[in-house]
Design a protein around this motif. Structure first.
Motif, PDB file in Angstrom:
ATOM      1  N   ASP A   8     -27.286 -75.069  71.486  1.00  0.00           N
ATOM      2  CA  ASP A   8     -27.310 -76.462  71.028  1.00  0.00           C
ATOM      3  C   ASP A   8     -27.450 -77.381  72.234  1.00  0.00           C
ATOM      4  N   HIS A  10     -27.247 -81.847  73.010  1.00  0.00           N
ATOM      5  CA  HIS A  10     -27.114 -83.214  72.505  1.00  0.00           C
ATOM      6  C   HIS A  10     -27.388 -84.195  73.629  1.00  0.00           C
ATOM      7  N   HIS A  42     -21.016 -76.290  67.981  1.00  0.00           N
ATOM      8  CA  HIS A  42     -22.238 -76.080  67.197  1.00  0.00           C
ATOM      9  C   HIS A  42     -22.922 -74.771  67.595  1.00  0.00           C
TER      10      HIS A  42
END
Ligand code: MG
Length: 161
Positions: A8, A10, A42
């Motif tokens: 993941d 971000h 995540h």
């Protein structure tokens, strides 16, 4: 036994809390996301879902669903633990690498392990959390993003098929 992997990333922006592994860490920016943007959790969720043959985080917690807006990702991980248990699996281990050049994460790794372990109902000794910097390279190195990779190992519970 089944193995799964997750990844993941971000974007980091001002005005958001910096949350990783359920730990809020003082920083000038935080991950943009529909939930709390917890990249470590995540990645762990995707590793676990992948190992259980249950798809990915977007299948279970779509970012169009208002229920998950601002949600604590550790709560989503708890829900995933229930799903994989119902599917007949037990979590043996989870091992993750966080990619972030700032803030400093080493003082917080132990709490992240404990949070993930509590959500999964396993021992913190079965969880690995490592933190790496990108040595200033790329968007993570420039402090514009935080990422994480994770693997998870599951076994079929006795009597389930
Ligand atoms: Mg995410």
């Amino acid at each position: 036994m089944k193995i799964g992997m997750g990844f993941d990333i971000h974007r980091l922006v001002r005005g958001r809390k910096f949350v990783l592994g359920g730990v809020t860490i003082p920083h000038s920016k935080g991950p943009l996301g529909h939930s709390d943007g917890d990249a470590l959790t995540h990645a762990a969720i995707d590793a676990l879902l992948g190992a259980a043959g249950l798809g990915d985080i977007g299948d279970h917690f779509p970012d169009t669903d208002p229920r998950w807006r601002g949600a604590s990702s550790v709560k989503l991980l708890e829900a995933v633990a229930v799903k994989i248990s119902r599917r007949g699996f037990r979590v043996l281990s989870v091992d993750a690498v966080i990619l972030a050049d700032a803030p400093r994460l080493s003082p917080h790794k132990e709490r992240m392990r404990k949070n993930l372990a509590a959500a999964l109902g396993i021992s913190a000794s079965d969880i690995g959390v490592k933190a790496k910097t990108m040595e200033g390279l790329g968007p993570i190195g420039a402090g514009k993003a935080v990422g994480a990779t994770c693997v998870a190992l599951l076994e079929k519970k006795r009597g389930s098929r």
